[in-house]
Design a protein around this motif. Structure first.
Motif, PDB file in Angstrom:
ATOM      1  N   LYS A 160       0.833  -1.200   0.000  1.00 47.49           N
ATOM      2  CA  LYS A 160       0.000   0.000   0.000  1.00 47.49           C
ATOM      3  C   LYS A 160       0.870   1.253   0.000  1.00 47.49           C
ATOM      4  CE  LYS A 160      -4.080  -2.001   2.203  1.00 47.49           C
ATOM      5  NZ  LYS A 160      -4.991  -1.970   3.375  1.00 47.49           N
ATOM      6  N   TYR A 161       1.948   1.195   0.780  1.00 49.54           N
ATOM      7  CA  TYR A 161       2.822   2.372   0.802  1.00 49.54           C
ATOM      8  C   TYR A 161       3.536   2.529  -0.538  1.00 49.54           C
ATOM      9  CZ  TYR A 161       6.294   5.819   1.929  1.00 49.54           C
ATOM     10  OH  TYR A 161       7.053   6.959   1.900  1.00 49.54           O
ATOM     11  N   GLN A 162       3.931   1.433  -1.153  1.00 48.81           N
ATOM     12  CA  GLN A 162       4.612   1.519  -2.441  1.00 48.81           C
ATOM     13  C   GLN A 162       3.696   2.103  -3.518  1.00 48.81           C
ATOM     14  OE1 GLN A 162       5.936  -2.511  -3.052  1.00 48.81           O
ATOM     15  NE2 GLN A 162       7.828  -2.222  -1.893  1.00 48.81           N
ATOM     16  N   GLY A 171       5.652  10.296  -8.893  1.00 51.52           N
ATOM     17  CA  GLY A 171       4.932  10.937  -9.989  1.00 51.52           C
ATOM     18  C   GLY A 171       4.499  10.021 -11.120  1.00 51.52           C
ATOM     19  N   TRP A 172       4.379   8.730 -10.841  1.00 47.18           N
ATOM     20  CA  TRP A 172       3.894   7.825 -11.870  1.00 47.18           C
ATOM     21  C   TRP A 172       2.421   8.128 -12.166  1.00 47.18           C
ATOM     22  CZ3 TRP A 172       5.694   2.063 -10.926  1.00 47.18           C
ATOM     23  CH2 TRP A 172       7.103   2.046 -10.829  1.00 47.18           C
ATOM     24  N   ALA A 173       2.002   7.882 -13.382  1.00 47.59           N
ATOM     25  CA  ALA A 173       0.581   8.003 -13.723  1.00 47.59           C
ATOM     26  C   ALA A 173      -0.193   6.893 -13.019  1.00 47.59           C
ATOM     27  CB  ALA A 173       0.392   7.910 -15.228  1.00 47.59           C
ATOM     28  N   ALA A 174      -1.448   7.182 -12.656  1.00 41.16           N
ATOM     29  CA  ALA A 174      -2.255   6.208 -11.920  1.00 41.16           C
ATOM     30  C   ALA A 174      -2.396   4.878 -12.664  1.00 41.16           C
ATOM     31  CB  ALA A 174      -3.622   6.803 -11.602  1.00 41.16           C
ATOM     32  N   PRO A 175      -2.639   4.873 -13.993  1.00 42.14           N
ATOM     33  CA  PRO A 175      -2.739   3.583 -14.693  1.00 42.14           C
ATOM     34  C   PRO A 175      -1.442   2.775 -14.609  1.00 42.14           C
ATOM     35  CG  PRO A 175      -3.696   5.337 -16.022  1.00 42.14           C
ATOM     36  CD  PRO A 175      -2.993   6.009 -14.884  1.00 42.14           C
ATOM     37  N   LYS A 176      -0.312   3.456 -14.686  1.00 40.49           N
ATOM     38  CA  LYS A 176       0.965   2.755 -14.593  1.00 40.49           C
ATOM     39  C   LYS A 176       1.132   2.118 -13.221  1.00 40.49           C
ATOM     40  CE  LYS A 176       5.991   3.486 -14.820  1.00 40.49           C
ATOM     41  NZ  LYS A 176       7.087   4.463 -15.082  1.00 40.49           N
ATOM     42  N   ASP A 186      -8.869   2.493  -8.925  1.00 35.75           N
ATOM     43  CA  ASP A 186      -9.497   3.243  -7.830  1.00 35.75           C
ATOM     44  C   ASP A 186      -8.753   3.052  -6.517  1.00 35.75           C
ATOM     45  OD1 ASP A 186     -10.373   0.557  -7.789  1.00 35.75           O
ATOM     46  OD2 ASP A 186     -12.124   1.098  -6.583  1.00 35.75           O
ATOM     47  N   GLN A 187      -8.049   1.909  -6.369  1.00 35.14           N
ATOM     48  CA  GLN A 187      -7.269   1.688  -5.154  1.00 35.14           C
ATOM     49  C   GLN A 187      -6.060   2.620  -5.088  1.00 35.14           C
ATOM     50  OE1 GLN A 187      -6.274  -2.310  -4.042  1.00 35.14           O
ATOM     51  NE2 GLN A 187      -8.302  -3.126  -4.570  1.00 35.14           N
ATOM     52  N   VAL A 188      -5.578   3.021  -6.235  1.00 33.67           N
ATOM     53  CA  VAL A 188      -4.471   3.977  -6.273  1.00 33.67           C
ATOM     54  C   VAL A 188      -4.936   5.306  -5.698  1.00 33.67           C
ATOM     55  CG1 VAL A 188      -2.848   5.226  -7.751  1.00 33.67           C
ATOM     56  CG2 VAL A 188      -3.449   2.844  -8.274  1.00 33.67           C
ATOM     57  N   TYR A 189      -6.119   5.755  -6.127  1.00 32.50           N
ATOM     58  CA  TYR A 189      -6.655   7.020  -5.637  1.00 32.50           C
ATOM     59  C   TYR A 189      -6.997   6.942  -4.149  1.00 32.50           C
ATOM     60  CZ  TYR A 189      -7.145   7.915 -10.647  1.00 32.50           C
ATOM     61  OH  TYR A 189      -6.905   8.073 -11.997  1.00 32.50           O
ATOM     62  N   VAL A 190      -7.531   5.812  -3.739  1.00 39.36           N
ATOM     63  CA  VAL A 190      -7.875   5.625  -2.330  1.00 39.36           C
ATOM     64  C   VAL A 190      -6.618   5.653  -1.470  1.00 39.36           C
ATOM     65  CG1 VAL A 190      -8.747   3.971  -0.629  1.00 39.36           C
ATOM     66  CG2 VAL A 190     -10.028   4.370  -2.737  1.00 39.36           C
ATOM     67  N   ALA A 191      -5.555   4.981  -1.940  1.00 40.29           N
ATOM     68  CA  ALA A 191      -4.293   4.965  -1.195  1.00 40.29           C
ATOM     69  C   ALA A 191      -3.753   6.375  -1.026  1.00 40.29           C
ATOM     70  CB  ALA A 191      -3.276   4.080  -1.904  1.00 40.29           C
ATOM     71  N   LYS A 192      -3.831   7.166  -2.100  1.00 44.65           N
ATOM     72  CA  LYS A 192      -3.357   8.546  -2.010  1.00 44.65           C
ATOM     73  C   LYS A 192      -4.136   9.321  -0.954  1.00 44.65           C
ATOM     74  CE  LYS A 192      -3.117  12.940  -4.470  1.00 44.65           C
ATOM     75  NZ  LYS A 192      -3.426  13.681  -5.707  1.00 44.65           N
ATOM     76  N   HIS A 193      -5.435   9.231  -0.990  1.00 43.33           N
ATOM     77  CA  HIS A 193      -6.272   9.983  -0.059  1.00 43.33           C
ATOM     78  C   HIS A 193      -6.024   9.560   1.386  1.00 43.33           C
ATOM     79  CE1 HIS A 193      -9.755  12.014   1.632  1.00 43.33           C
ATOM     80  NE2 HIS A 193     -10.117  10.867   2.180  1.00 43.33           N
ATOM     81  N   ARG A 194      -6.057   8.266   1.628  1.00 44.27           N
ATOM     82  CA  ARG A 194      -5.946   7.766   3.004  1.00 44.27           C
ATOM     83  C   ARG A 194      -4.561   8.009   3.594  1.00 44.27           C
ATOM     84  NH1 ARG A 194      -9.249   1.961   2.675  1.00 44.27           N
ATOM     85  NH2 ARG A 194     -11.338   2.901   2.492  1.00 44.27           N
ATOM     86  N   ILE A 195      -3.522   7.751   2.808  1.00 42.52           N
ATOM     87  CA  ILE A 195      -2.167   7.897   3.343  1.00 42.52           C
ATOM     88  C   ILE A 195      -1.800   9.369   3.489  1.00 42.52           C
ATOM     89  CG2 ILE A 195       0.274   7.401   2.918  1.00 42.52           C
ATOM     90  CD1 ILE A 195      -0.610   4.783   1.613  1.00 42.52           C
ATOM     91  N   THR A 196      -2.276  10.209   2.582  1.00 44.94           N
ATOM     92  CA  THR A 196      -2.045  11.647   2.734  1.00 44.94           C
ATOM     93  C   THR A 196      -2.639  12.137   4.046  1.00 44.94           C
ATOM     94  OG1 THR A 196      -2.003  12.055   0.347  1.00 44.94           O
ATOM     95  CG2 THR A 196      -2.498  13.931   1.762  1.00 44.94           C
ATOM     96  N   GLN A 197      -3.823  11.663   4.383  1.00 46.91           N
ATOM     97  CA  GLN A 197      -4.451  12.076   5.643  1.00 46.91           C
ATOM     98  C   GLN A 197      -3.681  11.540   6.844  1.00 46.91           C
ATOM     99  OE1 GLN A 197      -7.102  14.256   5.927  1.00 46.91           O
ATOM    100  NE2 GLN A 197      -6.345  14.223   8.042  1.00 46.91           N
TER     101      GLN A 197
END
Length: 211
Positions: A160-162, A171-176, A186-197
């Motif tokens: 999840k951290y990776q 700065g990788w693109a989400a699809p990559k 969608d898990q990429v976006y969720v990881a960003k939101h949750r870990i940023t918080q």
């Protein structure tokens, strides 16, 4: 200089208490690992050469060791961060005094000059200048964020951290990222939101522990 130091430049009251025992080598090593890079950086910012900056680090640590047995942590009186900066400035001034006779000789003989025509000794920033305060604060805050990231990273599932690291830090693109780790986008976006918080929460928590 020593190997890569700890990410955190935070000092908690518990560490300061342990440093009262000068024989506690593990705690003193931890203290050195946390702070040497900050002290070295501000010395270089003040115009010190590499060797001089290393001397500032060593002499600041020696001075801290002398004062620590009687140092009493009281946030209401003042911060340890400010106290350490003051000690660092004194050691920088010591290095400038050591330059004194040589610098005066250069000025009498014409001396070396900067590209702007200023004598090199005059080009050295004042150790009491606002710029050093700003540099110290910037470095402190940078390492505060790194400390928060380090705490969060240790608590998370490595994958999840990776995912977060590749998407946000690298700065990788989400699809990559999704393809690389075999997860839905969608898990990429969720990881960003949750870990940023989580990082924001960790920063807020650590700010309360700054001394």
């Amino acid at each position: 200089m020593p190997a890569q130091p700890s990410n955190s430049i935070l000092t908690r009251a518990t560490l300061l208490a342990r440093l009262e025992n000068l024989q506690d080598q593990a705690s003193w090593q931890e203290f050195f690992d946390i702070y040497w890079k900050l002290i070295y950086g501000v010395a270089r910012q003040a115009g010190m050469a590499d060797v001089e900056a290393q001397d500032v680090v060593q002499e600041t640590m020696v001075s801290a060791a002398r004062h620590m047995p009687t140092f009493k942590y009281d946030p209401a009186i003042g911060s340890f961060k400010g106290w350490l900066l003051k000690m660092t400035r004194w050691r920088i001034l010591d290095q400038l005094r050591k330059r004194g006779p040589l610098s005066r000789h250069h000025k009498r003989s014409g001396g070396s000059r900067t590209a702007t025509g200023t004598d090199t000794i005059e080009a050295v920033p004042d150790p009491a200048s606002v710029s050093l305060d700003e540099f110290w604060e910037t470095e402190w805050q940078t390492n505060l964020l790194e400390a928060a990231m380090d705490q969060v990273k240790r608590r998370l599932d490595p994958q999840k951290y990776q995912v977060f690291d590749c998407y946000v830090n690298k700065g990788w693109a989400a699809p990559k990222v999704a393809a690389a780790f075999g997860v839905p986008i969608d898990q990429v976006y969720v990881a960003k939101h949750r870990i940023t918080q989580l990082v924001k929460d960790a920063v807020a928590r650590l700010e309360k522990e700054l001394t």
